[in-house]
Design a protein around this motif. Structure first.
Motif, PDB file in Angstrom:
ATOM      1  N   GLU A  77      12.580  -8.547   7.755  1.00 16.44           N
ATOM      2  CA  GLU A  77      11.521  -8.782   8.739  1.00 16.44           C
ATOM      3  C   GLU A  77      10.947  -7.501   9.345  1.00 16.44           C
ATOM      4  OE1 GLU A  77      13.237 -11.279  11.673  1.00 16.44           O
ATOM      5  OE2 GLU A  77      13.291 -13.066  10.395  1.00 16.44           O
ATOM      6  N   ARG A  78      11.520  -6.363   9.022  1.00 17.41           N
ATOM      7  CA  ARG A  78      11.109  -5.131   9.707  1.00 17.41           C
ATOM      8  C   ARG A  78      10.854  -4.009   8.701  1.00 17.41           C
ATOM      9  NH1 ARG A  78      14.933  -7.814  12.324  1.00 17.41           N
ATOM     10  NH2 ARG A  78      14.625  -8.336  14.539  1.00 17.41           N
ATOM     11  N   LEU A  79       9.779  -3.257   8.961  1.00 16.30           N
ATOM     12  CA  LEU A  79       9.402  -2.114   8.141  1.00 16.30           C
ATOM     13  C   LEU A  79       9.408  -0.880   9.037  1.00 16.30           C
ATOM     14  CD1 LEU A  79       8.320  -1.626   5.160  1.00 16.30           C
ATOM     15  CD2 LEU A  79       6.035  -1.558   6.203  1.00 16.30           C
ATOM     16  N   MET A  80      10.065   0.205   8.581  1.00 15.28           N
ATOM     17  CA  MET A  80      10.113   1.444   9.351  1.00 15.28           C
ATOM     18  C   MET A  80       9.076   2.421   8.792  1.00 15.28           C
ATOM     19  SD  MET A  80      12.399   0.762  11.565  1.00 15.28           S
ATOM     20  CE  MET A  80      12.461   2.392  12.326  1.00 15.28           C
ATOM     21  N   LEU A  81       8.281   2.972   9.688  1.00 17.73           N
ATOM     22  CA  LEU A  81       7.248   3.927   9.308  1.00 17.73           C
ATOM     23  C   LEU A  81       7.671   5.341   9.702  1.00 17.73           C
ATOM     24  CD1 LEU A  81       4.061   1.993  10.477  1.00 17.73           C
ATOM     25  CD2 LEU A  81       4.901   2.233   8.131  1.00 17.73           C
ATOM     26  N   ALA A  82       7.550   6.280   8.770  1.00 24.54           N
ATOM     27  CA  ALA A  82       7.851   7.682   9.028  1.00 24.54           C
ATOM     28  C   ALA A  82       6.729   8.300   9.871  1.00 24.54           C
ATOM     29  CB  ALA A  82       8.000   8.434   7.713  1.00 24.54           C
ATOM     30  N   PRO A  83       6.986   9.399  10.571  1.00 20.18           N
ATOM     31  CA  PRO A  83       5.966  10.000  11.448  1.00 20.18           C
ATOM     32  C   PRO A  83       4.646  10.291  10.759  1.00 20.18           C
ATOM     33  CG  PRO A  83       8.099  10.934  11.962  1.00 20.18           C
ATOM     34  CD  PRO A  83       8.304  10.056  10.768  1.00 20.18           C
ATOM     35  N   VAL A  84       4.679  10.853   9.548  1.00 17.14           N
ATOM     36  CA  VAL A  84       3.415  11.203   8.906  1.00 17.14           C
ATOM     37  C   VAL A  84       2.634   9.945   8.519  1.00 17.14           C
ATOM     38  CG1 VAL A  84       4.306  11.369   6.528  1.00 17.14           C
ATOM     39  CG2 VAL A  84       2.407  12.815   7.260  1.00 17.14           C
ATOM     40  N   GLU A  85       3.331   8.875   8.141  1.00 24.58           N
ATOM     41  CA  GLU A  85       2.661   7.599   7.852  1.00 24.58           C
ATOM     42  C   GLU A  85       2.074   7.006   9.121  1.00 24.58           C
ATOM     43  OE1 GLU A  85       5.290   5.712   4.242  1.00 24.58           O
ATOM     44  OE2 GLU A  85       6.186   5.686   6.247  1.00 24.58           O
ATOM     45  N   LEU A  86       2.833   7.075  10.188  1.00 30.34           N
ATOM     46  CA  LEU A  86       2.402   6.508  11.463  1.00 30.34           C
ATOM     47  C   LEU A  86       1.151   7.211  11.969  1.00 30.34           C
ATOM     48  CD1 LEU A  86       2.968   4.517  13.700  1.00 30.34           C
ATOM     49  CD2 LEU A  86       4.667   6.100  14.634  1.00 30.34           C
ATOM     50  N   LEU A  87       1.128   8.541  11.869  1.00 35.03           N
ATOM     51  CA  LEU A  87      -0.052   9.297  12.299  1.00 35.03           C
ATOM     52  C   LEU A  87      -1.284   8.886  11.500  1.00 35.03           C
ATOM     53  CD1 LEU A  87       1.455  12.858  12.752  1.00 35.03           C
ATOM     54  CD2 LEU A  87       0.403  11.472  14.552  1.00 35.03           C
ATOM     55  N   TYR A  88      -1.121   8.751  10.205  1.00 35.22           N
ATOM     56  CA  TYR A  88      -2.249   8.360   9.361  1.00 35.22           C
ATOM     57  C   TYR A  88      -2.768   6.982   9.747  1.00 35.22           C
ATOM     58  CZ  TYR A  88      -4.791   6.827   5.209  1.00 35.22           C
ATOM     59  OH  TYR A  88      -5.748   6.329   4.364  1.00 35.22           O
ATOM     60  N   LEU A  89      -1.860   6.025   9.924  1.00 34.18           N
ATOM     61  CA  LEU A  89      -2.271   4.661  10.250  1.00 34.18           C
ATOM     62  C   LEU A  89      -2.846   4.550  11.655  1.00 34.18           C
ATOM     63  CD1 LEU A  89       0.754   2.854   8.586  1.00 34.18           C
ATOM     64  CD2 LEU A  89      -1.633   2.769   7.810  1.00 34.18           C
ATOM     65  N   MET A  90      -2.318   5.328  12.596  1.00 35.18           N
ATOM     66  CA  MET A  90      -2.895   5.346  13.946  1.00 35.18           C
ATOM     67  C   MET A  90      -4.290   5.945  13.920  1.00 35.18           C
ATOM     68  SD  MET A  90       0.373   6.553  16.255  1.00 35.18           S
ATOM     69  CE  MET A  90      -0.559   6.506  17.817  1.00 35.18           C
ATOM     70  N   ASP A  91      -4.466   7.008  13.146  1.00 33.08           N
ATOM     71  CA  ASP A  91      -5.765   7.673  13.069  1.00 33.08           C
ATOM     72  C   ASP A  91      -6.832   6.750  12.489  1.00 33.08           C
ATOM     73  OD1 ASP A  91      -7.298   9.969  13.549  1.00 33.08           O
ATOM     74  OD2 ASP A  91      -7.077  10.673  11.495  1.00 33.08           O
ATOM     75  N   ARG A  92      -6.411   5.845  11.586  1.00 28.84           N
ATOM     76  CA  ARG A  92      -7.344   4.894  10.973  1.00 28.84           C
ATOM     77  C   ARG A  92      -7.552   3.655  11.840  1.00 28.84           C
ATOM     78  NH1 ARG A  92      -6.085   2.385   6.064  1.00 28.84           N
ATOM     79  NH2 ARG A  92      -8.301   2.229   5.606  1.00 28.84           N
ATOM     80  N   GLY A  93      -6.776   3.520  12.879  1.00 28.69           N
ATOM     81  CA  GLY A  93      -6.889   2.344  13.726  1.00 28.69           C
ATOM     82  C   GLY A  93      -6.142   1.142  13.186  1.00 28.69           C
ATOM     83  N   THR A  94      -5.280   1.347  12.184  1.00 32.60           N
ATOM     84  CA  THR A  94      -4.519   0.239  11.594  1.00 32.60           C
ATOM     85  C   THR A  94      -3.299  -0.106  12.439  1.00 32.60           C
ATOM     86  OG1 THR A  94      -5.239   0.923   9.392  1.00 32.60           O
ATOM     87  CG2 THR A  94      -3.324  -0.533   9.503  1.00 32.60           C
TER      88      THR A  94
ATOM     89  N   ALA B   9       0.814  -1.216   0.000  1.00 34.89           N
ATOM     90  CA  ALA B   9       0.000   0.000   0.000  1.00 34.89           C
ATOM     91  C   ALA B   9       0.849   1.267   0.000  1.00 34.89           C
ATOM     92  CB  ALA B   9      -0.942  -0.001   1.207  1.00 34.89           C
ATOM     93  N   GLY B  10       2.150   1.111  -0.075  1.00 30.97           N
ATOM     94  CA  GLY B  10       3.020   2.278  -0.190  1.00 30.97           C
ATOM     95  C   GLY B  10       3.438   2.890   1.124  1.00 30.97           C
ATOM     96  N   PHE B  11       3.415   2.113   2.192  1.00 28.81           N
ATOM     97  CA  PHE B  11       3.845   2.619   3.498  1.00 28.81           C
ATOM     98  C   PHE B  11       5.221   2.053   3.851  1.00 28.81           C
ATOM     99  CE2 PHE B  11      -0.806   2.683   3.797  1.00 28.81           C
ATOM    100  CZ  PHE B  11      -1.024   3.986   4.233  1.00 28.81           C
ATOM    101  N   GLY B  12       6.020   2.882   4.498  1.00 32.32           N
ATOM    102  CA  GLY B  12       7.232   2.419   5.131  1.00 32.32           C
ATOM    103  C   GLY B  12       8.406   2.136   4.222  1.00 32.32           C
ATOM    104  N   LYS B  13       9.515   1.825   4.874  1.00 31.56           N
ATOM    105  CA  LYS B  13      10.773   1.490   4.206  1.00 31.56           C
ATOM    106  C   LYS B  13      11.380   0.298   4.927  1.00 31.56           C
ATOM    107  CE  LYS B  13      14.193   2.620   1.329  1.00 31.56           C
ATOM    108  NZ  LYS B  13      14.039   2.732  -0.130  1.00 31.56           N
ATOM    109  N   ARG B  14      11.799  -0.703   4.165  1.00 32.75           N
ATOM    110  CA  ARG B  14      12.375  -1.912   4.776  1.00 32.75           C
ATOM    111  C   ARG B  14      13.681  -1.588   5.506  1.00 32.75           C
ATOM    112  NH1 ARG B  14      10.020  -7.303   4.830  1.00 32.75           N
ATOM    113  NH2 ARG B  14       8.289  -7.146   3.347  1.00 32.75           N
ATOM    114  N   LEU B  15      13.739  -2.036   6.760  1.00 31.10           N
ATOM    115  CA  LEU B  15      14.999  -2.005   7.493  1.00 31.10           C
ATOM    116  C   LEU B  15      15.786  -3.287   7.198  1.00 31.10           C
ATOM    117  CD1 LEU B  15      16.826  -0.624   9.636  1.00 31.10           C
ATOM    118  CD2 LEU B  15      15.547  -1.926  11.380  1.00 31.10           C
ATOM    119  N   ASP B  16      15.059  -4.393   7.148  1.00 34.48           N
ATOM    120  CA  ASP B  16      15.612  -5.697   6.786  1.00 34.48           C
ATOM    121  C   ASP B  16      14.431  -6.565   6.361  1.00 34.48           C
ATOM    122  OD1 ASP B  16      14.373  -6.787   9.115  1.00 34.48           O
ATOM    123  OD2 ASP B  16      16.137  -6.280  10.319  1.00 34.48           O
TER     124      ASP B  16
END
Length: 336
Positions: free
Chosen positions: A204-221, A195-202
């Protein structure tokens, strides 16, 4: 042909009427014409009129107490020499279609003249573009730089259409706060990543930027964890805003772009908040910068933004945020 300057107004007699009837100069007044300073200077410069007691230089000097007279004259002259009939108002100039003139055609452009150092007041700009649109005219900024060169910009208010793509459903998950970003454990086939969120750290792990995190938290995801405790949207916004005073503004514009199915990613490399993908294209289509509707940006900043967007074949939009919503304003260089 003689024109009289009485210290404030320039008029011609009856012999000046053909200037209006044939070429759209001036406004009829009695048997003659009333000329604007730009019209009188242009006609005097082209030796189409005489003003007793004045040369072009001395008449220009008479108008020099008007700080905008030089740049207005330069724009007026340029438009005239491109074959347009130009009259003053309702902004600075209204410009008729080539071959048309007052009484025998419609004006096509409404032109506002600025210098390279003038600020763009977004609230006023939006009001003027709306007024132009209601009159079915194109709104143009004519910008004069310090070397008297002219650049024209067309300004449009863009209503975002929904992007033609379907994003995968997102499964609610936990994320761990890491500094001002967050880490999510994912599989190789991550719906967040699709869905176009985040950047792979490795793997097994995806890093979310603050603006992405706020959007996903606001949606309850996303449920954000700080150690063993959960963190609310308001708590995280306050924390992340400590190092990014524009975060609330960016979140508002980011959410609107996502609402229409677009995929915004950081536009840092382009000097803006977001580069925006439409559909499944591997190249971004838009550059978007979030501003307050009451914001004022120097025209030089706008110019750099448009030049950058043009060089990478993207549209340049500013998302002006206000209490009743977001108005997306597009700036584009044009050749008249």
């Amino acid at each position: 042909m003689k024109a009289i300057f009485d210290g404030s107004i320039i008029r011609t007699g009856r012999e000046g009427r053909p200037l209006y009837e044939q070429s759209g100069y001036g406004r009829p007044e009695g048997d003659g014409l009333r000329l604007s300073p730009q019209e009188a200077l242009y006609l005097l410069h082209r030796q189409k009129i005489e003003v007793p007691g004045y040369s072009f230089d001395t008449l220009f000097a008479e108008f020099s107490d008007q700080p905008t007279v030089m740049r207005s004259f330069l724009v007026y002259r340029d438009l005239r020499e491109r074959g347009y009939v130009v009259q003053t108002g309702p902004h600075d100039f209204r410009v008729f279609r080539r071959g048309e003139k007052p009484g025998k055609g419609e004006s096509l452009y409404l032109v506002r003249v600025l210098s390279e150092r003038d600020p763009i007041l977004f609230e006023l700009l939006i009001e003027e573009v709306i007024a132009s649109r209601n009159m079915r005219k194109q709104y143009i900024l004519a910008v004069v730089d310090d070397e008297q060169e002219l650049t024209y910009y067309e300004i449009k208010l863009q209503k975002l259409a929904d992007a033609s793509c379907t994003l995968p459903d997102l499964t609610p998950t936990d994320a761990m706060l890491t500094g001002k970003s967050a880490m999510v454990r994912v599989t190789a086939d991550s719906s967040l990543e699709k869905a176009g969120f985040g950047k792979r750290l490795d793997p097994e792990r995806l890093m979310l930027a603050p603006v992405e995190l706020l959007y996903l938290m606001d949606r309850g995801t996303i449920r954000l964890m700080r150690g063993d405790a959960g963190m609310s949207f308001a708590e995280y916004l306050a924390l992340a805003s400590e190092s990014d005073s524009e975060l609330t503004l960016k979140h508002t514009v980011y959410t609107e772009l996502r609402r229409h199915g677009f995929t915004p990613r950081t536009g840092y490399k382009f000097g803006h908040h977001f580069r925006v993908y439409c559909g499944t294209s591997v190249h971004s289509d838009l550059l978007v910068h979030a501003v307050e509707k009451e914001a004022a940006l120097p025209m030089s900043v706008i110019s750099r933004s448009v030049r950058m967007a043009h060089s990478v074949k993207k549209k340049m939009l500013f998302g002006a945020v206000h209490s009743s919503g977001i108005q997306f304003v597009e700036f584009a260089r044009i050749k008249l």
